[in-house]
Enzyme design. Structure first.
Site, short mmCIF file in Angstrom:
data_model
loop_
_atom_site.label_atom_id
_atom_site.label_comp_id
_atom_site.label_asym_id
_atom_site.label_seq_id
_atom_site.Cartn_x
_atom_site.Cartn_y
_atom_site.Cartn_z
N GLU A 282 0.94 -1.03 -0.03
CA GLU A 282 -0.13 -0.01 0.00
C GLU A 282 1.35 1.37 -0.11
O GLU A 282 0.43 2.49 -0.72
CB GLU A 282 -1.29 -0.30 1.05
CG GLU A 282 -1.68 1.09 0.97
CD GLU A 282 -2.71 1.27 0.23
OE1 GLU A 282 -4.00 0.71 0.35
OE2 GLU A 282 -3.07 2.41 -0.17
N ASP B 294 1.11 4.27 -3.08
CA ASP B 294 0.93 5.73 -2.59
C ASP B 294 1.98 6.55 -3.18
O ASP B 294 1.33 7.36 -3.42
CB ASP B 294 0.38 5.68 -1.12
CG ASP B 294 -0.91 4.81 -1.42
OD1 ASP B 294 -2.10 3.95 -1.72
OD2 ASP B 294 -1.14 4.97 0.36
N SER C 283 -7.53 1.67 -3.85
CA SER C 283 -5.85 2.47 -3.69
C SER C 283 -5.07 2.67 -4.32
O SER C 283 -4.85 3.40 -3.97
CB SER C 283 -5.40 1.38 -2.60
OG SER C 283 -5.79 1.02 -0.72
N ASP D 290 -18.34 11.15 -17.07
CA ASP D 290 -19.30 10.12 -16.46
C ASP D 290 -19.49 8.62 -17.08
O ASP D 290 -18.81 8.35 -17.56
CB ASP D 290 -21.05 10.63 -17.55
CG ASP D 290 -21.75 10.25 -16.46
OD1 ASP D 290 -21.63 9.42 -15.47
OD2 ASP D 290 -23.30 10.42 -16.61
N ILE D 291 -19.20 7.85 -16.38
CA ILE D 291 -19.36 6.14 -16.10
C ILE D 291 -20.75 5.59 -16.18
O ILE D 291 -21.30 6.19 -15.12
CB ILE D 291 -18.02 5.39 -15.52
CG1 ILE D 291 -16.68 6.45 -15.41
CG2 ILE D 291 -17.80 4.17 -15.56
CD1 ILE D 291 -16.09 6.62 -16.89
N GLY E 131 -25.19 10.37 -14.54
CA GLY E 131 -24.80 10.81 -13.97
C GLY E 131 -24.22 10.57 -12.55
O GLY E 131 -23.68 9.39 -12.72
N ASP F 223 -23.59 8.71 -9.03
CA ASP F 223 -24.00 7.07 -9.10
C ASP F 223 -23.10 6.46 -7.91
O ASP F 223 -21.98 6.92 -7.27
CB ASP F 223 -24.25 5.42 -10.58
CG ASP F 223 -22.48 5.67 -11.09
OD1 ASP F 223 -22.06 5.29 -10.10
OD2 ASP F 223 -21.99 6.48 -11.61
#
Ligand SMILES: *[C@@H]1O[C@H](CO)[C@@H](O)[C@H](O)[C@H]1NC(C)=O
Ligand SMILES: *[C@@H]1O[C@H](CO)[C@@H](O)[C@H](O)[C@H]1NC(C)=O
Ligand SMILES: *[C@@H]1O[C@H](CO)[C@@H](O)[C@H](O)[C@H]1NC(C)=O
Ligand SMILES: *[C@@H]1O[C@H](CO)[C@@H](O)[C@H](O)[C@H]1NC(C)=O
Ligand SMILES: *[C@@H]1O[C@H](CO)[C@@H](O)[C@H](O)[C@H]1NC(C)=O
Ligand SMILES: *[C@@H]1O[C@H](CO)[C@@H](O)[C@H](O)[C@H]1NC(C)=O
Length: 568
Positions: free
Chosen positions: A289, A293, A486, A528-529, A547, A549
């Site tokens: 992690e 990052d 992540s 927008d996905i 829109g 979600d």
């Protein structure tokens, strides 16, 4: 200094002076947590440290000021508060502080203020004394899967006369196991990744830089993120590290050598530590992690100074308190990152409502100072931080706090929702006004599906999303790929850091708390996905739709469109 004998006398006195009985009221009460077992009453002599959170003298004032400086249509947009202005809202009133101190003093308990505004008191006392102070029985609870033990209770009381003066005492009733969100399976070989991708995506739609795995170059191409270095030295990113996840410099160098051949492979992060945190550089101790990052913050936010902030467990027992400590640490500094990214999450019901609200109030303070706070939305779809069995959907924390920006995941080309993308509705925080029209529109299309499984009046998460599958990283001398929110969170944060760089160069303020911008002028700058879903709890989860979600939020960033949206 008092002579040692004085302390001995004071302790002995404390042992048999019975404090005056006060009328007590149950302050917090919760159901037994499913991930822990009670192994009996805690040993009476064991010392525990608790925090007494006093009421802010003007929480509504702080929240109003936060909205005022963070809403693009406001005349005060960008006029972030000073540390002193924040403290003026947060510090307890003289009445509150003297009432709380008088109560502790009746029990011969010494306290120390541990937050910049003095609103949080730390007390260390034997379990027996904590039991009598809070009219409860602290027990030892064992976390079933890790064996870690904590001393907690399911219910405690405070004097009735102190209701309104004390927000909560913690960690009394929280049972948190913070998780790094990438469920690290194994470093896939490039051949396996290629096979996966060929099976899944329409190759004609894949940019040449993204054919095998996701790298900084691929992300720069698909979202229009510039490769030219940022110019503002004081515009920094903070990358939060918890649970002994260490960021390795040699792995970072390997990553940059492979994936950012246009910048110096010596580019590195600056370490900050608190609560006894550290960052040992033994290669095998590197955390997936932490490496992910810092590699994506440095690899995408070209030229932006990156701070890796390693939070140890000295003043917290690995519970959520470290999430608060890092914020108080940053508030206390003279200058602080304009962007803070955290890829750790937990299930909302690990905490009580008072715990999450308290944590959220601390995020409000940092937001008012001008920092954008990003959290991963979790990797269990509708079933929480990680996939788990459930009947009702499990929202994640602290994404449910409206003062943080929650980041979900997409995958593939064209982008669809990643199936693990954490999303849903908070049970603790109501839908904030900035997203109420979006949530209402989504619920309208959902109809009665899943009625009772989620809270239709809760804050919806995530707010935005970003690619999150097949990210190439360097880890423990190898290169391989990881999936998870992540991946998405530090990457989205890096985009905002680069926008802040341009704003500051133009003489303007950084964006600060982002949500009022995202849900107004910012939405035009997001892709927008509209396909994919986030299964969990034996359901297909929510659908990504036109829109906002609760799978991909408002969508993924377009850098040039974001520049336009901020007026550049
Ligand atoms: C970003 O949006 C603009 C329109 O605002 C569009 O022309 C451009 O192609 C988009 N860039 C990317 C990388 O999708
Ligand atoms: C950066 O911060 C330092 C100290 O906080 C300050 O002295 C300096 O003027 C700042 N530089 C710019 C370009 O804002
Ligand atoms: C990176 O650091 C090494 C060792 O200090 C040095 O020899 C090398 O020239 C540096 N590379 C760049 C590109 O700055
Ligand atoms: C649903 O959310 C609302 C608003 O935050 C809250 O008042 C209510 O208690 C929640 N319901 C449940 C069952 O948690
Ligand atoms: C998701 O979309 C599919 C296909 O349109 C539809 O059959 C299903 O009912 C939708 N599910 C929800 C929860 O909206
Ligand atoms: C950029 O700078 C110009 C000139 O000072 C100013 O008029 C404009 O408002 C600034 N734009 C932003 C978004 O800060």
């Amino acid at each position: 200094m008092f002579p040692r004998a004085f302390f001995l006398a004071a302790i002995a006195l404390g042992a048999f002076a019975e404090p005056a009985r006060r009328a007590m009221s149950v302050h917090e009460s919760r159901a037994a947590p499913s991930a822990f077992v009670n192994s009996g009453a805690a040993d009476a002599d064991t010392l525990i440290t608790l925090r007494v959170q006093m009421a802010y003298n003007d929480l509504p004032g702080l929240e109003a000021a936060l909205y005022d400086v963070s809403t693009p249509s406001s005349a005060n947009y960008g006029n972030h508060l000073t540390k002193e202005q924040v403290a003026s809202y947060v510090a307890p009133s003289a009445t509150t502080s003297s009432a709380v101190l008088a109560w502790l003093s009746e029990h011969n308990i010494k306290s120390s203020a541990i937050s910049p505004a003095g609103d949080t008191l730390s007390i260390t006392l034997p379990v027996s004394q904590a039991n009598s102070l809070l009219d409860t029985t602290f027990s030892t609870y064992k976390h079933v899967s890790t064996g870690k033990t904590v001393i907690r209770t399911l219910e405690y009381s405070i004097p009735t006369a102190l209701q309104g003066h004390i927000d909560l005492v913690y960690p009394a009733t929280s049972f948190v196991t913070p998780q790094a969100t990438p469920k690290y399976t194994s470093l896939k070989t490039k051949r396996e990744v290629k096979r996966d991708l060929q099976a899944r995506v329409d190759k004609r739609a894949v940019p040449a830089t993204c054919t095998e795995t996701i790298t900084p170059t691929c992300l720069q191409d698909i979202y229009g993120i510039p490769t030219t270095p940022a110019t503002q030295p004081n515009n920094t990113i903070g990358v939060a590290g918890f649970i002994e996840e260490y960021a390795n410099e040699a792995d970072l160098k390997e990553f940059l050598t492979s994936f950012r051949t246009d910048i110096s492979p010596n580019t590195t992060f600056i370490l900050q530590t608190l609560d006894g945190g550290s960052n040992p550089q033994t290669r095998s101790e590197a955390g997936v992690e932490a490496n992910l990052d810092v590699q994506y913050a440095i690899g995408l936010a070209t030229g932006v100074p990156v701070y890796f902030i390693s939070v140890g467990e000295t003043n917290n027992d690995g519970d959520a308190d470290g999430f608060i400590d890092i914020i108080n640490f940053l508030i206390g500094e003279e200058s602080r990152p304009n962007v803070l990214t955290t890829s750790y999450a937990f299930n909302e019901n690990d905490l009580t409502r008072a715990d999450l609200v308290n944590m959220c109030n601390v995020y409000a303070q940092l937001g008012a100072l001008g920092t954008s706070i990003f959290f991963a939305s979790g990797d269990g779809g509708v079933s929480g931080g990680q996939s788990q069995s459930c009947t009702n959907f499990i929202p994640t924390a602290p994404s449910g706090c409206p003062y943080v920006t929650s980041v979900g995941s997409t995958q593939g080309f064209p982008e669809t929702a990643a199936s693990f993308s954490g999303g849903g509705f908070s049970n603790y925080y109501p839908t904030p006004s900035f997203q109420s029209a979006d949530v209402a529109a989504y619920l309208e299309t959902l109809g009665s599906t899943y009625a009772g499984k989620y809270n239709a009046s809760g804050r919806g998460i995530p707010d935005v999303s970003f690619q999150g599958v097949n990210f190439e990283i360097a880890w423990d001398t190898e290169e391989g790929t990881v999936d998870g929110t992540s991946c998405s969170t530090p990457s989205f944060a890096s985009v905002i850091a680069l926008i802040n760089d341009r704003l500051i160069a133009n003489g303007s303020s950084p964006l600060g708390w982002l949500n009022p911008f995202l849900y107004s002028t910012g939405r035009a700058a997001l892709n927008d996905i509209t396909s994919g879903d986030n299964p969990g709890c034996n359901t297909n989860g929510f659908n990504a739709t036109v829109g906002w979600d609760p799978v991909t939020g408002l969508g993924t960033p377009n850098f040039t469109a974001l520049l336009t949206a901020v007026g550049l």
